[in-house]
Design a protein around this motif. Structure first.
Motif, short mmCIF file in Angstrom:
data_model
loop_
_atom_site.label_atom_id
_atom_site.label_comp_id
_atom_site.label_asym_id
_atom_site.label_seq_id
_atom_site.Cartn_x
_atom_site.Cartn_y
_atom_site.Cartn_z
N ARG A 65 0.83 -1.21 0.00
CA ARG A 65 0.00 0.00 0.00
C ARG A 65 0.87 1.26 0.00
NH1 ARG A 65 -3.39 -1.57 3.66
NH2 ARG A 65 -2.16 -0.85 5.42
N PHE A 66 1.93 1.25 0.80
CA PHE A 66 2.84 2.39 0.85
C PHE A 66 3.49 2.62 -0.51
CE2 PHE A 66 7.15 4.03 1.40
CZ PHE A 66 6.87 5.23 2.03
N PHE A 67 3.96 1.53 -1.14
CA PHE A 67 4.62 1.65 -2.45
C PHE A 67 3.65 2.16 -3.50
CE2 PHE A 67 6.08 -0.24 -6.49
CZ PHE A 67 7.31 0.41 -6.57
N TRP A 68 2.40 1.68 -3.48
CA TRP A 68 1.39 2.13 -4.43
C TRP A 68 1.11 3.63 -4.26
CZ3 TRP A 68 -1.01 1.65 -8.75
CH2 TRP A 68 -2.23 2.26 -8.96
N LEU A 81 1.84 6.68 -6.90
CA LEU A 81 0.72 7.52 -7.30
C LEU A 81 1.03 9.00 -7.08
CD1 LEU A 81 -2.28 7.54 -8.22
CD2 LEU A 81 -2.87 7.56 -5.81
N TYR A 82 1.55 9.34 -5.90
CA TYR A 82 1.84 10.75 -5.61
C TYR A 82 2.99 11.27 -6.47
CZ TYR A 82 -1.28 10.23 -1.64
OH TYR A 82 -2.37 10.00 -0.86
N LEU A 107 4.76 14.58 -11.00
CA LEU A 107 5.43 14.62 -12.30
C LEU A 107 4.54 15.22 -13.38
CD1 LEU A 107 7.98 13.79 -13.88
CD2 LEU A 107 6.84 11.62 -14.35
N VAL A 108 3.26 14.89 -13.36
CA VAL A 108 2.33 15.47 -14.34
C VAL A 108 2.24 16.98 -14.16
CG1 VAL A 108 -0.12 15.62 -14.96
CG2 VAL A 108 0.98 13.39 -14.73
N PHE A 109 2.15 17.45 -12.92
CA PHE A 109 2.08 18.90 -12.69
C PHE A 109 3.37 19.59 -13.15
CE2 PHE A 109 -1.29 18.04 -9.41
CZ PHE A 109 -2.28 18.74 -10.08
N VAL A 110 4.50 18.99 -12.91
CA VAL A 110 5.77 19.59 -13.32
C VAL A 110 5.87 19.65 -14.83
CG1 VAL A 110 8.27 19.22 -13.36
CG2 VAL A 110 7.02 19.03 -11.21
N LEU A 111 5.48 18.57 -15.49
CA LEU A 111 5.55 18.56 -16.96
C LEU A 111 4.55 19.53 -17.56
CD1 LEU A 111 6.03 14.76 -17.66
CD2 LEU A 111 7.72 16.58 -17.82
N GLN A 112 3.40 19.69 -16.95
CA GLN A 112 2.41 20.63 -17.48
C GLN A 112 2.87 22.07 -17.32
OE1 GLN A 112 -0.61 20.22 -19.00
NE2 GLN A 112 -0.16 18.05 -19.16
N ALA A 113 3.70 22.34 -16.33
CA ALA A 113 4.14 23.71 -16.07
C ALA A 113 5.27 24.13 -16.99
CB ALA A 113 4.59 23.84 -14.62
N GLN A 114 5.90 23.20 -17.71
CA GLN A 114 7.01 23.54 -18.59
C GLN A 114 6.49 24.23 -19.85
OE1 GLN A 114 10.18 23.09 -17.72
NE2 GLN A 114 9.43 22.27 -15.79
N PRO A 115 7.12 25.30 -20.28
CA PRO A 115 6.69 25.95 -21.52
C PRO A 115 7.06 25.09 -22.73
CG PRO A 115 8.65 27.01 -20.68
CD PRO A 115 8.22 26.02 -19.64
N THR A 116 6.22 25.13 -23.74
CA THR A 116 6.47 24.34 -24.93
C THR A 116 7.49 25.06 -25.81
OG1 THR A 116 4.61 25.38 -26.03
CG2 THR A 116 4.20 23.30 -24.91
#
Length: 68
Positions: free
Chosen positions: A30-33, A37-38, A43-52
């Motif tokens: 459960r801890f590993f999952w 997940l977090y 990572l998604v938020f960081v990648l979305q914040a990068q300018p194209t």
């Protein structure tokens, strides 16, 4: 010799100790999952914040008008 390589596993016939091992294994999974997940969400938020394309400026849109 078997005592050296038991790796903390209970001997057969001790249901209380076996249940404790199962609880520990379930907690670890459960801890590993949750950790994965977090980290994925961050990572998604960081990648979305990068300018194209590194421009960082406004998007230029050119319109073509057709005359009748």
């Amino acid at each position: 010799m078997s005592k050296l390589f038991s790796w903390g596993r209970p001997k057969a016939g001790n249901p209380a100790a076996e249940q404790e091992v199962r609880k520990g294994a379930a907690w670890g999974r459960r801890f590993f999952w949750h950790l994965c997940l977090y980290l994925g969400v961050i990572l998604v938020f960081v990648l979305q914040a990068q300018p194209t394309t590194g421009s960082g400026g406004p998007i230029k849109v050119e319109f073509q008008y057709q005359q009748f």
